[in-house]
Design an enzyme around this catalytic site. Structure first.
Site, short mmCIF file in Angstrom:
data_model
loop_
_atom_site.label_atom_id
_atom_site.label_comp_id
_atom_site.label_asym_id
_atom_site.label_seq_id
_atom_site.Cartn_x
_atom_site.Cartn_y
_atom_site.Cartn_z
N ASP A 164 0.83 -1.19 0.00
CA ASP A 164 0.00 0.00 0.00
C ASP A 164 0.87 1.25 0.00
O ASP A 164 1.97 1.24 -0.57
CB ASP A 164 -0.94 -0.03 1.21
N HIS A 224 -3.28 6.06 3.46
CA HIS A 224 -4.17 4.91 3.30
C HIS A 224 -3.67 3.65 3.97
O HIS A 224 -4.43 2.90 4.59
CB HIS A 224 -4.33 4.66 1.78
N SER A 383 -11.61 -0.98 0.47
CA SER A 383 -10.26 -0.92 1.04
C SER A 383 -10.22 -1.47 2.46
O SER A 383 -9.19 -1.99 2.90
CB SER A 383 -9.77 0.54 1.10
#
Length: 942
Positions: A164, A224, A383
């Protein structure tokens, strides 16, 4: 130490400029504007910096594209597996300046040394921040993780890779669960474990701030990755923050973004996601989470997934947040475990993508997790669903340590809670249901049969056409416990398909046993009412007659808008929109191009162009920007292939008009009949017969029609292609100038005066340049300038063969035909062309055998007698005073006699022709007055 957040305004401006210069976007697809990924067909030597050391020959081929360097894209620890071998031949090409990645990738893919070339894709992270007041950890109880932890709290040897934007690895609710590389001595500047990464003590940062990798996988800013890490395996039962599903499972931080590559909203783009997956596989991950994706398919990416599967690493991926039934990668790759999102009430989350490719659903609405700078945040998105599922897969691996990656996924999938009743319009499109951690850990009697591959047995053209019966051979694997007996039924709810045989059953199947339905092939019939490009779903229903019930979908496309005609030595894809080779330029995956003897395609793009003026040009080939085709043709009758046809062994037929050409519309309906003959010497040619019908209501004058082809005659490279016009054979010849006897191609009209324009694609020979697009003005020039530009190359080349000008009366038709011929070397292609031209003259024509149906006052009668020896008479009528020619041509289109060439008054005339000095055969006589032309055939027999 955390990386310092960028705050200087000037630096932000620089980052914005970098984005604009280096990244292109089409829809929701992002890719670098100055990079491509290629796979060579053979291994390439590299230096100490992993830069390719190409042969002089290959370097010469690539030099035309302005390449800066070619670097190996990734290394693998295991170099012997099938996927590793393919990955070892994959490289990143860095160009000196921005290119059109899709177009150049298509061109490079044609080189014989290159297996494939594709854009270097970037991927968006998929989440939406929420109001913190909505914070809740309902997901833990919803999936029964709290009960599952009574069975297993996870194994600290099970590692979940978070590929990520980085992870806040010293977050108090993550630090204790962060993976540490025990084989690496911290900060000594040495690659102690010889894995190719120096001082990677807790993971790796592939992107850094600007593309420079380092050993600190901390997020550059709150983006994120930390959010995903907490969902997967935040430290649980530590008295603070949140609980992660994986409990004791470790988190490997793998940062695959770079701070200077972001979308227009400022969100980080995943630049090195698949390199990150390889790192996770090679450094001990059992499960890898990917909460990012895009709509683009990548061969490189699929190969990385194959490597992960070969090493029993399960890749879990988010389906995406566009609220559509849409392919999202990596979630849709073979071997990936795909996850959709649900609410606390088990409804599909309003944003979640869905479809038959979903494996499972997991909570994704208003999920609280860890956040950058030691904080927490609540967000929504697939996600979050994906790492929650990855955490559960980590628990399953802890309980079933000997399971393969696919078995881990199937243990989770088959033990889901069915939520179709709560989501009736999405039935079977949310996977097997919402994950259930407790059932996944406790059910030791799980069963799972899955389809692995399919073979379609049809008429050989690769298309599922109306009235066609298709047999289906399916290959299956039983992943989990043995099954005593199983029935597999194929069903289809489409009104355009009849299932003729949908039943297959077999006796006991052992764990990991492979089997197929060869004893009872499935069979379906496509009905003749099926519209073009109809997607239908064939549903497989599995049952053991007791507790085991499952399903799986197969999607196929019926009545496609393109068909490959391959009756003789040539294969040619014909489309509904007036183009050849492929139906999806410039990606060029739908179709087979133009090939000889099942070889590589020699054609990158081809299609019809016609017009009456520079502002009245109609075509279906590439437009002004070069990135898309014009699409001026509207289909009337879909393309079909008849074998045999009415007069040939194979005939492709399609009808289209120019009603959607806007202001360029001429008012023409076009019928194309493509003829192929299987017998020698006609088996190396295709005859393309265009019949243009004037539907405008008025007379059309100054009409030109032609064919554009972008060739890749790749004996060595398109950079050594050559185009020239042969005066003796009256045809264009396209060949590789570096090899004398390589497959060459000839193109010309079938009779009379031919027009030809040779194009060097880069325009460096002073002619038209089409690398930056092909304008209407350039097309008009190529159609109408006769034989003024008759050669191009050696370089990447294209060609335009045309005929005209013509007059087409209202409601009348004009036939203009072309031949494409091939041969081993230039002499052979000329002979193939001569044979095809003779064959064309034997084809039946329209009423009264006229090439153009003109008013009776302008006419050309059939010669009499016919056949003749040695003299015959020809009558003709001229409606007005003007310059008139009446010429005789042989079957090669060469002029053999001029009977009339002078100014004449209106009237009726007759002339005698003596052919005593000519050999027996078919000849063409052609009358031209002003811009009107009529031609007919006659036979001389001695």
């Amino acid at each position: 130490m955390k990386k310092i957040l960028l705050s200087l305004i000037g630096l932000f401006v620089l980052l914005s400029v970098a984005y604009a210069q280096n990244v292109k976007q089409q829809g929701n697809t992002y890719y670098f504007a100055d990079k491509l990924i290629v796979q060579f067909k053979t291994s390439q030597m590299t230096d100490f910096n992993d830069k390719a050391q190409l042969t002089e020959n290959l370097s010469k081929k690539l030099s035309q594209y302005g390449i800066k360097e070619i670097t190996k894209i990734s290394e693998t620890k295991d170099v012997k597996s099938a996927a590793a071998e393919k990955l070892s031949r994959m490289f990143v090409i860095q160009f000196e300046k921005e290119i059109d990645p899709i177009y150049v990738a298509g061109k490079l893919s044609k080189l014989k040394e290159i297996e494939f070339a594709e854009p270097y894709y970037l991927y968006e992270i998929v989440y939406t921040p929420n109001d913190p007041s909505l914070s809740s950890q309902y997901a833990i109880t919803k999936i029964k993780a709290d009960l599952a932890w009574d069975v297993s709290k996870g194994d600290t040897n099970v590692v979940i890779g978070i590929v990520d934007t980085g992870v806040d690895w010293n977050h108090p609710d993550l630090a204790a669960n962060i993976w540490g590389n025990k084989n690496e001595i911290p900060n000594n500047g040495v690659d102690d474990d010889n894995n190719g990464f120096v001082d990677d003590i807790r993971g790796w940062d592939f992107g850094g701030l600007d593309g420079t990798a380092d050993n600190d996988p901390m997020e550059d800013r709150p983006d994120h990755g930390t959010l995903c890490a907490g969902c997967a395996s935040a430290v649980t039962d530590n008295g603070i923050g949140i609980a992660g599903v994986g409990f004791n499972c470790k988190v490997m931080a793998i940062k695959t973004s770079r701070d200077d590559v972001r979308n227009n909203d400022g969100r980080a783009l995943i630049s090195y996601g698949y390199q990150g997956i390889l790192y996770g596989v090679d450094n001990g991950c059992s499960v890898i989470n990917c909460s990012w994706g895009g709509s683009n398919y990548s061969i490189y990416a699929q190969t990385v997934i194959e490597y992960a599967v070969e090493h029993n690493v399960l890749v879990v991926a988010a389906m995406g947040n566009e609220n559509v039934e849409l392919a999202n990668y990596p979630a849709r790759y073979d071997g990936v475990f795909s996850v959709a999102a649900s609410t606390s009430g088990d409804k599909r989350s309003s944003f979640s993508n869905y479809g038959y490719d979903v494996d499972v659903t997991a909570p994704g609405t208003s999920v609280m997790s860890t956040w950058m700078d030691d904080t927490y945040s609540t967000a929504s998105g697939t996600s979050l669903s994906s790492p929650i599922t990855a955490g559960l897969c980590g628990l399953v691996k802890s309980v079933f340590p000997n399971y393969t990656a696919k078995q881990i996924g199937e243990q989770v999938r088959t033990n889901c809670d069915d939520i179709d009743a709560l989501n009736p319009i999405y039935a079977k499109k949310l996977g097997k249901g919402r994950i259930n951690a407790y059932a996944s850990l406790t059910n030791t009697d799980s069963k799972s049969i899955r389809l692995e591959s399919v073979e379609y047995i049809e008429d050989g053209d690769g298309a599922f056409e109306p009235d066609e019966t298709i047999q289906i051979k399916a290959h299956f694997v039983n992943y989990l416990n043995p099954i005593n007996a199983v029935s597999i039924n194929l069903t289809c709810s489409s009104q355009y398909v009849t299932v003729e045989n949908g039943s297959f059953s077999t006796s006991s199947i052992g764990t990991l046993e492979i089997f197929d339905n060869s004893s009872s092939l499935f069979s379906i019939k496509v009905l003749n009412t099926v519209p073009q490009n109809t997607n239908v779903v064939l549903m497989l229903i599995y049952s053991d007659g007791a507790s085991y019930n499952d399903f799986q979908a197969i999607s196929i496309t019926l009545n496609p808008t393109y068909i490959t005609q391959n009756i003789n030595n040539i294969g040619l894809t014909v489309t509904n929109k007036g183009t050849f080779a492929y139906d999806n330029y410039p990606t060029n995956t739908k179709g087979k191009g133009f090939y000889v003897n099942d070889g590589e395609t020699l054609l990158f793009e081809g299609g019809l162009i016609y017009g009456t003026a520079e502002d009245k040009v109609v075509d279906g080939v590439r437009g002004d920007d070069g990135e898309t085709q014009n699409g001026n043709f509207q289909n009337v009758t879909p393309v079909t292939v008849n074998a045999p046809g009415e007069v040939a062994d194979g005939e492709a037929v399609v009808v289209f008009n120019d009603n959607i050409a806007g202001t360029n519309k001429v008012g023409i309906e076009t019928k194309l009949i493509s003829y192929q003959f299987a017998d020698e010497p006609y088996d190396n040619s295709v005859i393309l017969r265009y019949i243009f019908k004037n539907t405008s209501g008025t007379e059309i004058t100054n009409f030109y029609a032609g064919l554009f082809f972008d060739w890749d005659i790749d004996a060595n490279s398109s950079a050594t292609n050559y185009a020239l016009y042969d005066e003796n054979y009256r045809c264009a010849v396209l060949y590789d100038s570096s090899v004398s006897d390589y497959i060459a191609v000839g193109v010309a009209s079938t009779w009379g005066e031919d027009r030809f324009y040779a194009i060097q694609n880069d325009g460096n020979d002073g002619g038209i340049k089409i690398y930056d697009g092909f304008t209407k003005a350039e097309k008009w020039m190529a159609l109408t300038t006769g034989l003024t530009k008759t050669s191009a190359g050696p370089q990447d080349i294209s060609s335009v063969n045309s005929a005209g000008p013509f007059v087409i009366a209202a409601d009348s038709t004009l036939e203009v035909s072309f031949i494409i011929a091939t041969g081993q070397g230039m002499d052979a292609v000329k002979q193939s062309f001569a044979a095809a031209r003779a064959k064309y003259l034997s084809l039946p024509t329209d009423v009264d055998d006229e090439t153009v149906n003109q008013p009776i006052v302008f006419s050309l009668a059939q010669n009499y007698p016919n056949p003749f020896n040695p003299t015959t008479n020809i009558k003709y009528s001229i409606p007005e005073t003007g310059f008139v020619t009446l010429k005789i041509y042989d079957i090669m289109g060469r002029e053999v006699s001029t009977l009339v060439s002078k100014q004449m008054n209106a009237g009726n005339y007759e002339v005698s022709f003596n052919a005593s000095k000519l050999s027996s055969g078919v000849y063409v006589y052609s009358l031209k007055a002003g811009n009107k032309i009529i031609s007919k055939k006659m036979m001389m027999i001695k």
